[in-house]
Each structure stands twice: as C-alpha cells, then as structure tokens.
Design a protein around this motif. Structure first.
Motif, PDB file in Angstrom:
ATOM      1  N   ARG A   7     -37.222 -81.052 -70.576  1.00  0.00           N
ATOM      2  CA  ARG A   7     -37.523 -79.734 -70.896  1.00  0.00           C
ATOM      3  C   ARG A   7     -36.716 -78.759 -69.542  1.00  0.00           C
ATOM      4  NH1 ARG A   7     -43.679 -78.389 -71.392  1.00  0.00           N
ATOM      5  NH2 ARG A   7     -43.203 -79.331 -73.454  1.00  0.00           N
ATOM      6  N   PRO A   8     -36.026 -77.730 -70.276  1.00  0.00           N
ATOM      7  CA  PRO A   8     -35.239 -77.110 -69.277  1.00  0.00           C
ATOM      8  C   PRO A   8     -36.253 -76.104 -68.424  1.00  0.00           C
ATOM      9  CG  PRO A   8     -35.118 -76.171 -71.342  1.00  0.00           C
ATOM     10  CD  PRO A   8     -35.646 -77.575 -71.382  1.00  0.00           C
ATOM     11  N   GLU A   9     -35.860 -75.422 -67.560  1.00  0.00           N
ATOM     12  CA  GLU A   9     -36.571 -74.633 -66.463  1.00  0.00           C
ATOM     13  C   GLU A   9     -37.107 -73.558 -67.270  1.00  0.00           C
ATOM     14  OE1 GLU A   9     -36.552 -72.237 -62.074  1.00  0.00           O
ATOM     15  OE2 GLU A   9     -34.974 -73.609 -63.008  1.00  0.00           O
ATOM     16  N   ALA A  17     -49.493 -74.458 -76.691  1.00  0.00           N
ATOM     17  CA  ALA A  17     -49.541 -72.942 -76.974  1.00  0.00           C
ATOM     18  C   ALA A  17     -50.782 -72.161 -76.490  1.00  0.00           C
ATOM     19  CB  ALA A  17     -49.543 -72.973 -78.510  1.00  0.00           C
ATOM     20  N   LEU A  18     -51.865 -72.642 -76.193  1.00  0.00           N
ATOM     21  CA  LEU A  18     -53.018 -72.095 -75.628  1.00  0.00           C
ATOM     22  C   LEU A  18     -52.678 -71.582 -74.427  1.00  0.00           C
ATOM     23  CD1 LEU A  18     -55.696 -74.130 -77.490  1.00  0.00           C
ATOM     24  CD2 LEU A  18     -54.734 -72.084 -78.400  1.00  0.00           C
ATOM     25  N   ARG A  19     -51.866 -72.264 -73.501  1.00  0.00           N
ATOM     26  CA  ARG A  19     -51.682 -71.884 -72.235  1.00  0.00           C
ATOM     27  C   ARG A  19     -50.376 -71.540 -71.698  1.00  0.00           C
ATOM     28  NH1 ARG A  19     -50.101 -77.038 -70.023  1.00  0.00           N
ATOM     29  NH2 ARG A  19     -50.857 -78.700 -71.177  1.00  0.00           N
ATOM     30  N   THR A  20     -49.579 -70.982 -72.891  1.00  0.00           N
ATOM     31  CA  THR A  20     -48.372 -70.412 -72.826  1.00  0.00           C
ATOM     32  C   THR A  20     -48.217 -68.833 -72.503  1.00  0.00           C
ATOM     33  OG1 THR A  20     -47.381 -72.227 -73.861  1.00  0.00           O
ATOM     34  CG2 THR A  20     -45.994 -70.360 -73.898  1.00  0.00           C
ATOM     35  N   VAL A  21     -47.592 -68.401 -71.595  1.00  0.00           N
ATOM     36  CA  VAL A  21     -47.423 -66.849 -71.256  1.00  0.00           C
ATOM     37  C   VAL A  21     -46.005 -66.578 -71.427  1.00  0.00           C
ATOM     38  CG1 VAL A  21     -49.423 -66.677 -70.070  1.00  0.00           C
ATOM     39  CG2 VAL A  21     -47.286 -67.398 -68.751  1.00  0.00           C
ATOM     40  N   LEU A  22     -45.602 -65.326 -71.620  1.00  0.00           N
ATOM     41  CA  LEU A  22     -44.432 -64.841 -71.743  1.00  0.00           C
ATOM     42  C   LEU A  22     -43.982 -63.874 -70.700  1.00  0.00           C
ATOM     43  CD1 LEU A  22     -44.433 -64.292 -75.884  1.00  0.00           C
ATOM     44  CD2 LEU A  22     -43.375 -66.427 -74.430  1.00  0.00           C
ATOM     45  N   PRO A  23     -43.476 -64.246 -69.502  1.00  0.00           N
ATOM     46  CA  PRO A  23     -43.142 -63.399 -68.582  1.00  0.00           C
ATOM     47  C   PRO A  23     -41.561 -62.969 -68.886  1.00  0.00           C
ATOM     48  CG  PRO A  23     -42.871 -65.552 -67.734  1.00  0.00           C
ATOM     49  CD  PRO A  23     -43.496 -65.782 -69.076  1.00  0.00           C
ATOM     50  N   ARG A  69     -43.481 -69.727 -70.300  1.00  0.00           N
ATOM     51  CA  ARG A  69     -44.007 -70.536 -69.172  1.00  0.00           C
ATOM     52  C   ARG A  69     -45.148 -71.251 -69.353  1.00  0.00           C
ATOM     53  NH1 ARG A  69     -46.937 -69.416 -64.848  1.00  0.00           N
ATOM     54  NH2 ARG A  69     -47.393 -67.259 -65.076  1.00  0.00           N
ATOM     55  N   LEU A  70     -44.985 -72.471 -69.337  1.00  0.00           N
ATOM     56  CA  LEU A  70     -46.265 -73.210 -69.547  1.00  0.00           C
ATOM     57  C   LEU A  70     -47.276 -73.336 -68.206  1.00  0.00           C
ATOM     58  CD1 LEU A  70     -44.839 -75.996 -71.576  1.00  0.00           C
ATOM     59  CD2 LEU A  70     -45.719 -74.024 -72.396  1.00  0.00           C
ATOM     60  N   PRO A  76     -49.941 -75.056 -66.172  1.00  0.00           N
ATOM     61  CA  PRO A  76     -50.720 -76.250 -66.088  1.00  0.00           C
ATOM     62  C   PRO A  76     -52.143 -75.944 -66.433  1.00  0.00           C
ATOM     63  CG  PRO A  76     -49.461 -75.774 -64.201  1.00  0.00           C
ATOM     64  CD  PRO A  76     -49.421 -74.635 -64.909  1.00  0.00           C
ATOM     65  N   ALA A  77     -52.552 -77.370 -67.091  1.00  0.00           N
ATOM     66  CA  ALA A  77     -54.081 -77.290 -67.572  1.00  0.00           C
ATOM     67  C   ALA A  77     -55.092 -77.079 -66.702  1.00  0.00           C
ATOM     68  CB  ALA A  77     -54.235 -78.674 -68.372  1.00  0.00           C
ATOM     69  N   ALA A  78     -54.556 -77.601 -65.280  1.00  0.00           N
ATOM     70  CA  ALA A  78     -55.493 -77.559 -64.155  1.00  0.00           C
ATOM     71  C   ALA A  78     -55.704 -76.051 -63.718  1.00  0.00           C
ATOM     72  CB  ALA A  78     -55.273 -78.530 -62.910  1.00  0.00           C
ATOM     73  N   SER A  79     -55.024 -75.148 -64.027  1.00  0.00           N
ATOM     74  CA  SER A  79     -54.761 -73.681 -63.706  1.00  0.00           C
ATOM     75  C   SER A  79     -55.382 -73.063 -64.466  1.00  0.00           C
ATOM     76  CB  SER A  79     -53.277 -73.325 -63.272  1.00  0.00           C
ATOM     77  OG  SER A  79     -53.039 -74.398 -62.170  1.00  0.00           O
ATOM     78  N   VAL A  80     -55.786 -73.590 -65.893  1.00  0.00           N
ATOM     79  CA  VAL A  80     -56.486 -72.602 -66.790  1.00  0.00           C
ATOM     80  C   VAL A  80     -58.162 -72.907 -66.696  1.00  0.00           C
ATOM     81  CG1 VAL A  80     -56.719 -72.132 -69.221  1.00  0.00           C
ATOM     82  CG2 VAL A  80     -54.537 -72.800 -68.297  1.00  0.00           C
TER      83      VAL A  80
END
Length: 209
Positions: A122-124, A178-184, A193-194, A196-200
């Motif tokens: 996966r690219p950065e 998709a439930l923890r994806t944001v678009l900066p 930007r995904l 991490p699950a632990a941060s949600v």
C-alpha cells in the motif's frame, strides 16, 4: 437453428386423455457423443464443456449451441477455461468455433490469462475513489452536513451486555476500513488516510427515558 439434431424412433406417439400429443411422455433422446478428444488441451476443454452442458460425453466436433449451449453458458465457459487452464478465451472465439476442437485450437496460440489480482504494498498516500472525491468536494462546498448520516433506532428488550456490544461495534470498524477512513488535504488535494482501529473509540451515550 430449428433443425433437429437428434431423431428418436418410437412405436407410437403418446397422447393425453383429450387426444393431444403428450410432450411430457416423449422419451428423452440419448446423446451418443462423437469423436473423442485427441490432445491434452482437448481433453480438458471437453471436460469443461460436458460439465456445463450436463452431458456424459461430447464429441470434439459437435456444435456447442446445437447441444444446448447459449450465451450465458458461453460466459461460464470462458471463465472456466480462464480458471482451469490459465488461458485467455474470448466469447467471440466460442461463437466463431463452437466445438471442443475449435476452442482447443484457439488456446494453442500461447496466450495466457490475464494476471491474477494479488495483494500489493500500500502506498503512503492513497488517492480517493470517485465517490470519496465527490463527498469531499461537497463537504468543502457546503460544510458539515448530516445528509449522509444514517440514524438508526432499535428497541432491545432485556439486559444488555454493554462491553460485548462495544466490542462487537469495534470489530465492525476494525474489519471495514471505510468506516475509519478520513480524507485530509495534501497540497489542496484529498487523500485517503486509514486510522488504526485501536485509535477509533466507540462511544456510547446512555439516555434515561
């Protein structure tokens, strides 16, 4: 296409009580097959075609469509050849040469199937999908909006295991990125930007009726 491919001789035509022809009582024609496959490729194509048509045997020179094949089976045939033989076969090739021998000859040209989908690094920075870009544009144009929020109300009777419910919702967020994806924004362009699950955090607010 209306020319019969098989003729069956019977002593008499079965009739219904009203004297009409009883189609259901007519004997099913037995398929005797034809020439056997001669090469390894023909044998593998022969097995696929016979399985799709539901016949015990198929002659290598018998017409696929005369034996009951149709356009939907053509697509299944193309998929089976691609999966089982690792070769590329176009639907047009089946229509042009609708026999086991004809299809096998098309596969002898050395063309391999398309490259299979595999996991890639996966690219950065991930580009957004068209749908994500659209939502990002509407957000930048109109600001925060509950348009795409989906409110849901459940009535649950009996005691609730709050920790089990919290873990169940967290598992859903962990499974679906998709439930923890944001678009900066990066230089004015949205990127995925995904988080991490632990941060949600999964927050619950208890309301006393």
């Amino acid at each position: 296409y209306m020319t019969p491919s098989v003729f069956v001789e019977v002593e008499a035509l079965p009739r219904t009580v009203s004297g009409k022809l009883d189609h259901a009582a007519l004997p099913a024609p037995a398929h005797t097959g034809g020439a056997a496959p001669r090469t390894p490729v023909e044998r593998r194509v022969h097995a696929i075609v016979a399985d799709l048509l539901g016949l015990p045997d198929v002659g290598v020179e018998e017409d696929f469509f005369a034996l009951g094949g149709h356009s939907l089976l053509v697509m299944r045939l193309v998929s089976r050849v691609r999966t089982d033989l690792g070769a590329e076969l176009s639907p047009r090739a089946v229509f042009d040469a609708p026999t086991v021998a004809g299809i096998a000859a098309r596969l002898d040209d050395g063309r391999s199937a398309r490259e299979p989908l595999t996991r890639q690094d996966r690219p950065e920075l991930l580009p957004p999908s068209f749908a994500q870009r659209r939502l990002w544009f509407l957000y930048r144009l109109n600001g925060p909006s509950p348009t795409y929020n989906i409110p849901l109300s459940w009535r649950v009777r009996g005691p609730i295991d709050r920790e089990a419910l919290r873990h169940a919702v967290a598992d859903v967020a962990d499974r679906h990125e998709a439930l923890r994806t944001v678009l900066p924004d990066v230089d004015g362009v949205p990127v995925q930007r995904l988080v991490p699950a632990a941060s949600v955090p999964v927050r619950f607010t208890e309301v006393t009726p």
